[in-house]
Scaffold this active site. Sequence first.
Site, mmCIF file in Angstrom:
data_model
loop_
_atom_site.group_PDB
_atom_site.id
_atom_site.type_symbol
_atom_site.label_atom_id
_atom_site.label_comp_id
_atom_site.label_asym_id
_atom_site.label_seq_id
_atom_site.Cartn_x
_atom_site.Cartn_y
_atom_site.Cartn_z
ATOM 1 N N LYS A 197 99.268 58.492 23.484
ATOM 2 C CA LYS A 197 99.566 59.397 22.374
ATOM 3 C C LYS A 197 98.678 59.051 21.172
ATOM 4 O O LYS A 197 98.067 59.923 20.575
ATOM 5 C CB LYS A 197 101.051 59.280 22.017
ATOM 6 C CG LYS A 197 101.479 60.141 20.866
ATOM 7 C CD LYS A 197 102.984 60.111 20.663
ATOM 8 C CE LYS A 197 103.314 60.775 19.326
ATOM 9 N NZ LYS A 197 104.743 60.832 19.056
ATOM 10 N N GLU A 203 96.567 47.697 25.077
ATOM 11 C CA GLU A 203 96.573 47.543 26.534
ATOM 12 C C GLU A 203 95.807 48.693 27.193
ATOM 13 O O GLU A 203 94.956 48.494 28.061
ATOM 14 C CB GLU A 203 98.016 47.555 27.072
ATOM 15 C CG GLU A 203 98.860 46.363 26.677
ATOM 16 C CD GLU A 203 99.671 46.611 25.412
ATOM 17 O OE1 GLU A 203 99.198 47.372 24.534
ATOM 18 O OE2 GLU A 203 100.755 46.025 25.305
ATOM 19 N N GLY A 255 106.620 59.557 22.531
ATOM 20 C CA GLY A 255 106.000 58.986 23.726
ATOM 21 C C GLY A 255 106.937 58.966 24.922
ATOM 22 O O GLY A 255 106.596 59.397 26.027
ATOM 23 N N ARG A 256 108.164 58.493 24.718
ATOM 24 C CA ARG A 256 109.103 58.358 25.847
ATOM 25 C C ARG A 256 109.734 59.685 26.242
ATOM 26 O O ARG A 256 110.551 59.725 27.160
ATOM 27 C CB ARG A 256 110.169 57.300 25.510
ATOM 28 C CG ARG A 256 110.920 57.542 24.217
ATOM 29 C CD ARG A 256 111.705 56.308 23.774
ATOM 30 N NE ARG A 256 112.288 56.465 22.440
ATOM 31 C CZ ARG A 256 111.667 56.184 21.308
ATOM 32 N NH1 ARG A 256 110.416 55.768 21.317
ATOM 33 N NH2 ARG A 256 112.283 56.323 20.134
ATOM 34 N N GLU A 341 114.567 51.958 23.665
ATOM 35 C CA GLU A 341 113.635 52.183 22.555
ATOM 36 C C GLU A 341 114.223 53.230 21.608
ATOM 37 O O GLU A 341 113.974 53.203 20.403
ATOM 38 C CB GLU A 341 112.258 52.635 23.082
ATOM 39 C CG GLU A 341 111.146 52.450 22.067
ATOM 40 C CD GLU A 341 109.748 52.584 22.659
ATOM 41 O OE1 GLU A 341 109.050 51.567 22.834
ATOM 42 O OE2 GLU A 341 109.338 53.731 22.944
ATOM 43 N N HIS A 372 123.047 43.659 47.860
ATOM 44 C CA HIS A 372 122.782 42.373 48.509
ATOM 45 C C HIS A 372 122.142 41.394 47.539
ATOM 46 O O HIS A 372 121.538 40.406 47.959
ATOM 47 C CB HIS A 372 121.911 42.591 49.744
ATOM 48 C CG HIS A 372 122.579 43.512 50.720
ATOM 49 N ND1 HIS A 372 123.472 43.069 51.674
ATOM 50 C CD2 HIS A 372 122.553 44.861 50.831
ATOM 51 C CE1 HIS A 372 123.940 44.105 52.355
ATOM 52 N NE2 HIS A 372 123.398 45.201 51.860
ATOM 53 N N LYS A 501 103.283 43.423 18.199
ATOM 54 C CA LYS A 501 101.903 43.923 18.351
ATOM 55 C C LYS A 501 100.992 43.282 17.304
ATOM 56 O O LYS A 501 99.888 42.830 17.614
ATOM 57 C CB LYS A 501 101.860 45.439 18.134
ATOM 58 C CG LYS A 501 102.363 46.279 19.273
ATOM 59 C CD LYS A 501 102.101 47.747 18.960
ATOM 60 C CE LYS A 501 102.869 48.661 19.887
ATOM 61 N NZ LYS A 501 102.756 50.076 19.554
#
Length: 536
Positions: A197, A203, A255-256, A341, A372, A501
């Site tokens: 965005k 990253e 973004g999400r 978030e 399990h 960050k």
Amino acid sequence: MSHWDDLRAHAKAHENRRILDLFDADPNRAQDFAIEADGLLFDYSKTSIDATARDMLLALAESANVAGRREAMFSGQKINETEGRAVLHTALRNLDGSVFVDGRDVMPGVRDTLARMEAFSNDIRSGRFRGQGGAITDVVNIGIGGSDLGPAMASIALAPYADRPRVHFVSNVDGAHVHDVLAPLNPETTLVIVASKTFTTIETMTNARTARDWMARRVADPGAQFAAVSTALDRTAEFGIAPERVFGFEDWVGGRYSMWGPVGLALMIAIGPDRFREFLAGGAAMDAHFRSAPFGQNMPVMLALVGIWHNQVLGHATRAVLPYEQRLSRLPAYLQQLEMESNGKRVAMDGSDLAVHSGPVVWGEPGTNGQHAFYQLIHQGTRVIPCEFLVGREGHEPDLAHHHRLLVANCLAQAEALMRGRSLEEARRIMAAKGLTGDELERQARHRVFPGNRPSTVLFYPRLTPFVLGQIIALYEHRVFVEGVILGINSFDQWGVELGKELAVALEPILAGRESAESKDGSTRRLVAWARGEAI
Ligand SMILES: O=P(O)(O)OC[C@H]1O[C@](O)(CO)[C@@H](O)[C@@H]1O
């Protein structure tokens, strides 16, 4: 008394009541505490919510003005107040009509970008768009967080609808990720989508440059096999991506919440534009339900109120999301970002401290695998973990229907076991039947007691089609929205990600030895020295 006080008093008054007994008291409970809409069934009857608690929760939602905030969101008002932005991911899937932001209709732009995405996807899928070694065989989406989790989750979820080219996802700055994804691919037939965005995320930009270098070693014009998805068109140009392969969106898509638009490009390439439109239609159907159903019959509202009951009223700090659907293996990770978030905030919209806890810790894994692994703690641990099961009536493998029956049986059995439990008397009978007596019977029986009375919900869907996935994702988005409104927080900013960050940017030159660690705390100084292989 406030609505919160009412709810807590009611919960306290009934803290020893068993969920199972609620079914005896109300023979219609299974119907009354469930919602059916557009083929989905949401069953919350195996919770301790009774009719009075539900009325109180509904009153809480009314008093928080959920309806008003909902319409403010859909109509493009700037409800993301700390960033001064509208919140309009819903405009990416309700494609007719107009929505105005700052006096401008945003819908022509949405439709135009969707049409460009469709043309580009068709070109890639048909082989009209060619890499420098032939038709595109592989698409690599480079992004992180909201620019990765949605399309990555959905590409797995909708694998039965995907054909060529293959899609891959690189998110982590760990070089192992980009290395392992790119290593088996042919740069001459690979398309890289840089999804960000902001187009500044360290990253993503680091991975994008590494991918460009990788491609440059084999093709004459690496930029020709790059596309970009962003709101920052100046930065995509600076990176060298031609405007015809840039798919822009606006800051009113968080973004999400962004997988419905250009961030979904890799998914659209995988499943094709028609299937992608079905996904959008599923989201739009849930929007229509959310906007029109009375709150007591409104799936996102009731899902949110169940969440509020468990977290803020009863104090259960986590919730497990347990899809009985292997292809929803990344749904818990996707929901972790969506929910944590969005609603992991400590102050209300006006900056005052929250009077109640913010959103819960969300975690989970697909069933039956989790059974399990960690279900032991859910059944017999000392903490209560509300569980949210998801399961389809049918799978995509008709010749393996017996697998699917076992899958559904396990899902329903877990919900039943959590509620029913096993008493000491039952455990004693089981031990006696095995021939145990006396102290040994007593000791062994205690280990076999299940307290039960542990709440769960079930979301049943017909089959995990693109439409159904759209419904499910929009359901959770609106759930998060309703919870956020009730808590009085801004679900659409994420200032809590900033500090780490900034410190990472400051630490990089220290690790590289270009700057001194002097200003750092003792622990960080020692860890830096260790990382640099210095004597400590
Ligand atoms: O799409 P971008 O701008 O690269 O951001 C990626 C992700 O990073 C975050 O900003 C958090 O650091 C998320 O909100 C976002 O989805």
